[in-house]
Design a protein around this motif. Structure first.
Motif, PDB file in Angstrom:
ATOM      1  N   ALA A   1      -1.820 -10.295  -6.741  1.00  0.00           N
ATOM      2  CA  ALA A   1      -3.085  -9.719  -6.275  1.00  0.00           C
ATOM      3  C   ALA A   1      -2.971  -9.181  -4.859  1.00  0.00           C
ATOM      4  CB  ALA A   1      -4.197 -10.757  -6.367  1.00  0.00           C
ATOM      5  N   LEU A   2      -2.359  -9.983  -3.994  1.00  0.00           N
ATOM      6  CA  LEU A   2      -2.319  -9.596  -2.587  1.00  0.00           C
ATOM      7  C   LEU A   2      -1.247  -8.536  -2.322  1.00  0.00           C
ATOM      8  CD1 LEU A   2      -4.131 -10.700  -0.428  1.00  0.00           C
ATOM      9  CD2 LEU A   2      -2.370 -12.331   0.206  1.00  0.00           C
TER      10      LEU A   2
ATOM     11  N   TYR B   1      -9.401  -7.143   0.712  1.00  0.00           N
ATOM     12  CA  TYR B   1      -8.041  -7.334   0.207  1.00  0.00           C
ATOM     13  C   TYR B   1      -7.747  -8.755  -0.240  1.00  0.00           C
ATOM     14  CZ  TYR B   1      -7.490  -8.905   5.008  1.00  0.00           C
ATOM     15  OH  TYR B   1      -7.639  -9.555   6.190  1.00  0.00           O
ATOM     16  N   LEU B   2      -8.576  -9.719   0.187  1.00  0.00           N
ATOM     17  CA  LEU B   2      -8.358 -11.090  -0.281  1.00  0.00           C
ATOM     18  C   LEU B   2      -9.293 -11.443  -1.429  1.00  0.00           C
ATOM     19  CD1 LEU B   2      -8.000 -13.245   2.975  1.00  0.00           C
ATOM     20  CD2 LEU B   2      -6.210 -12.615   1.381  1.00  0.00           C
TER      21      LEU B   2
ATOM     22  N   ARG C   1     -12.727 -11.327  -0.756  1.00  0.00           N
ATOM     23  CA  ARG C   1     -13.925 -11.824  -0.089  1.00  0.00           C
ATOM     24  C   ARG C   1     -15.065 -10.832  -0.321  1.00  0.00           C
ATOM     25  NH1 ARG C   1     -10.637 -13.335   5.404  1.00  0.00           N
ATOM     26  NH2 ARG C   1     -10.192 -11.115   5.294  1.00  0.00           N
TER      27      ARG C   1
ATOM     28  N   LYS D   1      -7.562 -20.183   4.511  1.00  0.00           N
ATOM     29  CA  LYS D   1      -8.870 -20.699   4.944  1.00  0.00           C
ATOM     30  C   LYS D   1      -9.788 -20.989   3.742  1.00  0.00           C
ATOM     31  CE  LYS D   1     -12.478 -19.634   8.293  1.00  0.00           C
ATOM     32  NZ  LYS D   1     -12.223 -20.700   9.278  1.00  0.00           N
ATOM     33  N   PRO D   2     -10.119 -19.980   2.919  1.00  0.00           N
ATOM     34  CA  PRO D   2     -10.960 -20.285   1.753  1.00  0.00           C
ATOM     35  C   PRO D   2     -10.240 -21.117   0.697  1.00  0.00           C
ATOM     36  CG  PRO D   2     -10.285 -17.986   1.726  1.00  0.00           C
ATOM     37  CD  PRO D   2      -9.858 -18.533   3.041  1.00  0.00           C
TER      38      PRO D   2
ATOM     39  N   ARG E   1       0.848  -1.206   0.000  1.00  0.00           N
ATOM     40  CA  ARG E   1       0.000   0.000   0.000  1.00  0.00           C
ATOM     41  C   ARG E   1       0.877   1.247   0.000  1.00  0.00           C
ATOM     42  NH1 ARG E   1      -4.300  -0.875  -1.573  1.00  0.00           N
ATOM     43  NH2 ARG E   1      -3.246  -2.599  -2.542  1.00  0.00           N
TER      44      ARG E   1
ATOM     45  N   PHE F   1      -1.165 -15.457  -7.044  1.00  0.00           N
ATOM     46  CA  PHE F   1      -2.220 -14.671  -6.416  1.00  0.00           C
ATOM     47  C   PHE F   1      -1.625 -13.838  -5.287  1.00  0.00           C
ATOM     48  CE2 PHE F   1      -5.223 -14.097  -2.952  1.00  0.00           C
ATOM     49  CZ  PHE F   1      -6.279 -13.491  -3.586  1.00  0.00           C
TER      50      PHE F   1
ATOM     51  N   ASP G   1      -7.043   3.162   0.347  1.00  0.00           N
ATOM     52  CA  ASP G   1      -7.132   2.713  -1.044  1.00  0.00           C
ATOM     53  C   ASP G   1      -8.488   2.100  -1.365  1.00  0.00           C
ATOM     54  OD1 ASP G   1      -3.988   2.749  -1.442  1.00  0.00           O
ATOM     55  OD2 ASP G   1      -4.460   1.749   0.429  1.00  0.00           O
TER      56      ASP G   1
ATOM     57  N   PRO H   1      -9.334  -9.110  -5.647  1.00  0.00           N
ATOM     58  CA  PRO H   1      -9.222  -8.332  -4.417  1.00  0.00           C
ATOM     59  C   PRO H   1      -9.441  -6.842  -4.653  1.00  0.00           C
ATOM     60  CG  PRO H   1      -7.422  -9.886  -4.566  1.00  0.00           C
ATOM     61  CD  PRO H   1      -8.153  -9.957  -5.866  1.00  0.00           C
ATOM     62  N   LEU H   2     -10.059  -6.224  -3.675  1.00  0.00           N
ATOM     63  CA  LEU H   2     -10.277  -4.777  -3.676  1.00  0.00           C
ATOM     64  C   LEU H   2     -11.076  -4.288  -4.884  1.00  0.00           C
ATOM     65  CD1 LEU H   2      -6.828  -3.530  -2.298  1.00  0.00           C
ATOM     66  CD2 LEU H   2      -8.907  -4.027  -1.036  1.00  0.00           C
TER      67      LEU H   2
ATOM     68  N   PHE I   1     -16.140 -16.105   3.683  1.00  0.00           N
ATOM     69  CA  PHE I   1     -14.677 -16.278   3.639  1.00  0.00           C
ATOM     70  C   PHE I   1     -14.187 -16.646   2.243  1.00  0.00           C
ATOM     71  CE2 PHE I   1     -15.362 -16.818   8.206  1.00  0.00           C
ATOM     72  CZ  PHE I   1     -14.379 -15.981   8.683  1.00  0.00           C
ATOM     73  N   ASP I   2     -15.101 -16.987   1.348  1.00  0.00           N
ATOM     74  CA  ASP I   2     -14.677 -17.417   0.018  1.00  0.00           C
ATOM     75  C   ASP I   2     -14.088 -16.267  -0.788  1.00  0.00           C
ATOM     76  OD1 ASP I   2     -15.207 -20.014   0.340  1.00  0.00           O
ATOM     77  OD2 ASP I   2     -17.024 -20.091  -0.884  1.00  0.00           O
ATOM     78  N   LEU I   3     -13.122 -16.626  -1.604  1.00  0.00           N
ATOM     79  CA  LEU I   3     -12.540 -15.628  -2.499  1.00  0.00           C
ATOM     80  C   LEU I   3     -13.385 -15.636  -3.772  1.00  0.00           C
ATOM     81  CD1 LEU I   3      -8.848 -16.753  -2.013  1.00  0.00           C
ATOM     82  CD2 LEU I   3     -10.207 -15.216  -0.614  1.00  0.00           C
TER      83      LEU I   3
ATOM     84  N   TYR J   1      -6.369  -0.773   4.609  1.00  0.00           N
ATOM     85  CA  TYR J   1      -6.723  -0.498   3.222  1.00  0.00           C
ATOM     86  C   TYR J   1      -7.691   0.676   3.105  1.00  0.00           C
ATOM     87  CZ  TYR J   1      -4.506  -4.980   2.595  1.00  0.00           C
ATOM     88  OH  TYR J   1      -3.584  -5.997   2.598  1.00  0.00           O
TER      89      TYR J   1
ATOM     90  N   LYS K   1     -10.034 -24.758   1.681  1.00  0.00           N
ATOM     91  CA  LYS K   1     -11.396 -25.308   1.702  1.00  0.00           C
ATOM     92  C   LYS K   1     -11.693 -25.969   0.359  1.00  0.00           C
ATOM     93  CE  LYS K   1     -16.050 -23.541   1.687  1.00  0.00           C
ATOM     94  NZ  LYS K   1     -16.791 -22.285   1.569  1.00  0.00           N
ATOM     95  N   LYS K   2     -11.099 -25.416  -0.694  1.00  0.00           N
ATOM     96  CA  LYS K   2     -11.324 -25.956  -2.037  1.00  0.00           C
ATOM     97  C   LYS K   2     -10.774 -27.373  -2.186  1.00  0.00           C
ATOM     98  CE  LYS K   2     -11.092 -21.371  -4.156  1.00  0.00           C
ATOM     99  NZ  LYS K   2     -10.178 -20.450  -4.844  1.00  0.00           N
TER     100      LYS K   2
END
Lengths: 534, 304
Positions: A314-315, B89-90, B92, A390-391, A257, A310, B267, B74-75, B68-70, B264, A394-395
């Motif tokens: 992305a993160l 940010y993930l 979700r 976590k997610p 950021r 990712f 942003d 993100p964002l 919690f699922d993606l 965040y 889960k997959k």
């Protein structure tokens, strides 16, 4: 010796010319200018400054300014003279002879002699947390005041790197050799005497560290009159300080950021071309004593499920790099010729199915806890990835429970006492595998109660044998061969799954500063070449 | 006729009532309800709260995206395809977080408020009723809790145990009962010297009976208001603790959404602002209801 004296006066001449140019007002931008104050965004919170006995970036950066070392590294892991002008490694690798620069003095005017070097290296060996750096050092002989001979128990390929800032520091024997506990010595924070390019002018914890030019520096430079390492408080204030030019430089920043925002500013250059030797390897560590994780197939399935792209793209917005193994990219022994585990959920599910971990009624196979190191500055590397697991897992039918540690000791207690399933962690490479890599994988380093030991309980006699050989191999290519094999095995065994390398960045005001060090140590390196443009 | 007045007694009493024209005395609860209904803000708060309860208790059955699922990049900002409230940010789904996270937030708020009322009421009523050394001891204990910095104390409790919905609710309850205790004590002090309590005592009622059946019902109105306000306070507390990173990351809650996304804010305003708005609305609704209850049960405001 004669040669070094000529070099010395030569550098003085260069400095004089540069000064003359500045006075005449015709200095070209490429010519370093004398004078000015460099303000750096920093935490200003070192335990103390004695880098010979203390690790950590907070100590290392000011430590490298206050204390000179025998050698220094450039941006390609090449060693250069510093306090030592030249050196020779014996053919059997069991001794190294170094000649010291004549006329080099400590800040208090005392000559730097071989006795100081011997005292410093032994203090380093006996007190520094990175025990592997000088463990093979048996004796330091001082045939003359300007020569030291290091006697080793075994060939030690990491030695030359360990002799550079910020891993060691030459400290004055007449100050620290008074019998007091050197780790708690009062002079570690007050009236610090070293021989580096700067001397300590003021230190107010969590506020500022002020360094002033050492006018009797034994090398060229420094160009700055003063370095102010200032704590600007919250991240938002740090950003504003950089944008408004109140600070000239921000170092050791990895927050995507912050970096993304600062990158928008035209006056600011954001670079990660250095720090490569630090190697913060951000990974998921598995407790091999845990029922399911003791099965390598489970670890491999997790590896196939985690998407490094990712995470880094992305993160982290592209501000970190994928890690592929125990040794970080950009360092001499790195290889990417290993299984890379490109994300493949179908394959991961199949591995678990084949291994007999059937899905229950809720679509889950089993539950695993994940811990993470609680530190706000690296939340996007630790907390965010733990949450991501976590997610994502889960997959493939793994129920992940994120466990929060409110502080470092809580997390450390879980991990060092093997009370964990998976944990995010970020051990550093520190330039040479002997220093930062071996510790995680050697079976004789399975030590309950010790953080950053082999807390995964990984034991592979083949790996032990390879690391034993690589740890005493002085030939670069042969050593590379050992580590290539090692990295291949690790990618198969996966006691840890490396996700990304945190990329430290330096941000500097390109209208105000030039000569930012492009070494492998970043700013944990003498800042004697950096200068102000106005 | 004959069916209604099957017994002669009833017929007689009906005739009697009709004869002497009793002044119509409204049941106090009905009166309070009427007063409450006259307060537009309070009714608005009630409607808002019902809406929020529907959102958090009923809507999850229809909007089944796992919070919690993606689900998306993100964002992503609000209005992005499939994610009307955007993503964090993930990646979700914020909407899923709002819908599924409200339950935990309300549960923490409710449980913490109930705990605060139970502790506060017990301490306050005993201190106020018995007085003397009981009062001294209990009030010193109350003062001890009052002078502790509440948020800090709650943080210590949550940090000592591991963050979970139960520990957070416990921590908030433990730090916020003092106001209830003070209020309960003053009410009991006041009421215990009233004539009807003295009468109850003079006919030999036990202490327990007096506390439970004589004083408590009469002390209830201000305590109910305090309890309602405590719910709002507890929800804010939960958000505060979550903001400081002390939320259970395995249970979606509005506080957790704010806490985990706070970095965040600059942003991606929506990641923090949207759950923040819902917390604000909930606390507002609860406060309006509390105010309405206060007005409705306060006889001095009746003619207003």
């Amino acid at each position: 010796m004669q040669k070094s004296r000529i070099l010395f006066s030569g550098t003085k001449l260069v400095a004089a010319v540069a000064l003359a140019g500045a006075v005449a007002g015709t200095a070209h931008a490429a010519d370093p200018k004398r004078g000015g104050t460099l303000t750096i965004v920093d935490t200003a919170n070192p335990r103390h400054f004695n880098a010979a006995v203390q690790s950590g970036v907070a100590t290392m950066v000011p430590g490298a300014q206050l204390f000179a070392t025998l050698l220094r590294l450039d941006g390609q892991f090449k060693t250069h003279p510093y306090l030592a002008t030249d050196w020779k490694i014996a053919d059997d690798g069991l001794s190294v002879t170094l000649n010291l620069r004549k006329g080099a003095k400590f800040h208090d005017g005392h000559d730097i002699t071989s006795a100081d070097v011997a005292f410093s290296l032994k203090a380093n060996r006996d007190n520094h947390p990175f025990k592997a750096m000088f463990a093979p050092l048996q004796e330091v002989e001082t045939p003359t005041p300007n020569q030291v001979v290091l006697r080793l128990k075994q060939p030690h390929p990491a030695l030359m790197l360990a002799l550079t800032a910020p891993l060691s520091a030459i400290i004055p024997k007449h100050v620290y050799g008074d019998g007091q506990n050197i780790k708690k010595h009062p002079r570690n924070t007050k009236d610090v005497v070293g021989s580096g390019p700067f001397r300590l002018a003021a230190f107010k914890r969590r506020e500022h560290i002020i360094l002033e030019r050492n006018d009797n520096y034994f090398m060229e430079g420094p160009y700055l009159d003063k370095i102010v390492m200032q704590n600007f408080g919250q991240v938002a204030s740090q950003i504003i300080a950089m944008e408004q030019g109140k600070a000239d430089m921000m170092h050791w920043s990895s927050s995507s950021r912050t970096l993304a925002r600062l990158k928008k500013s035209k006056n600011l250059t954001v670079t990660s071309d250095h720090y490569v030797a630090i190697g913060p390897n951000n990974w998921i560590a598995f407790n091999l004593k845990q029922k399911q994780l003791s099965d390598v197939r489970v670890r491999q399935a997790i590896a196939y499920a985690v998407d490094r792209n990712f995470v880094t793209k992305a993160l982290h917005g592209g501000f970190s790099k994928p890690s592929t193994g125990p040794i970080v990219p950009g360092t001499p022994y790195y290889t990417d010729a290993v299984e890379l585990y490109d994300v493949d959920l179908a394959k991961a599910n199949k591995i678990l199915d084949d291994a007999g971990y059937g899905k229950g009624g809720d679509g889950m196979r089993f539950t695993l806890k994940v811990d993470y190191l609680p530190a706000a500055a690296i939340d996007e590397n630790q907390k965010a990835i733990a949450e991501y697991l976590k997610p994502q897992l889960k997959k493939i039918g793994i129920n992940v429970v994120v466990r929060v540690s409110p502080d470092f000791p809580t997390w450390s207690n879980y991990v060092r006492n093997w009370d964990f399933d998976m944990t995010m962690d970020v051990p550093f490479n520190w330039g040479d595998p002997v220093i930062g890599v071996h510790r995680t994988y050697l079976s004789n380093n399975i030590k309950k109660g010790v953080i950053w030991s082999n807390t995964q309980n990984y034991a592979n006699s083949e790996v032990d044998a390879i690391l034993a050989k690589a740890g005493v191999e002085l030939d670069l290519d042969k050593r590379k061969g050992h580590y290539a094999k090692f990295q291949k095995i690790l990618a198969r065994d996966l006691p840890v799954y490396p996700v990304n390398v945190i990329a430290y960045h330096t941000v500097f005001n390109n209208k105000a500063v030039s000569g930012v060090p492009d070494t492998v140590w970043g700013t944990a390196h003498p800042l004697d070449r950096i200068y102000k443009l106005k | 006729m004959s069916e209604q007045h099957s017994s002669p007694n009833q017929a007689a009493s009906a005739a009697f009532e009709a004869e002497i024209q009793m002044p119509s005395i409204e049941h106090p609860l009905r009166e309070a309800a009427r007063m409450f209904a006259r307060n537009k803000a309070a009714v608005g708060g009630l409607i808002l709260l019902i809406g929020i309860l529907l959102l958090t208790l009923v809507v999850p059955f229809f909007y089944t995206v796992d919070p919690f699922d993606l689900v998306w990049a993100p964002l992503s900002p609000p209005g992005t395809e499939n994610v009307p409230f955007g993503t964090d940010y993930l990646g979700r789904d914020i909407l899923a977080g709002i819908v599924h996270g409200g339950r935990a937030t309300l549960a923490v708020g409710g449980a913490a408020a109930i705990l605060a009322v139970i502790i506060g009421l017990s301490v306050g009523s005993l201190a106020g009723y018995y007085g003397g050394w009981v009062d001294e001891v209990l009030m010193r204990i109350t003062e001890f809790f009052q002078v502790l910095p509440t948020l800090l104390f709650a943080m210590v409790i949550v940090a000592l145990f591991k963050p979970s919905v139960a520990t957070v609710a416990f921590a908030i309850g433990v730090v916020s009962w003092t106001a209830v205790a003070r209020l309960a004590r003053s009410e009991f002090l006041r009421i215990r010297s009233l004539d009807y309590v003295k009468s109850a005592r003079s006919i030999g009622s036990s202490n327990r009976r007096i506390i439970w059946l004589v004083i408590l019902p009469n002390a209830m109105p201000p305590l109910m208001v305090q309890a309602t306000l405590a719910v709002g306070g507890a929800i804010l507390f939960e958000a505060g603790l979550s903001f400081l990173g002390l939320a259970d990351p395995n249970v979606m809650s509005w506080g957790f959404m704010i806490g985990s996304s706070r970095d965040y804010l600059m942003d991606a305003w929506w990641t923090v602002t949207i759950p923040g708005i819902f917390i604000f609305l909930t606390v507002l609704a609860v406060s309006l209801i509390g105010d309405g209850l206060n007005d409705a049960t306060n006889p001095k405001l009746r003619e207003r």
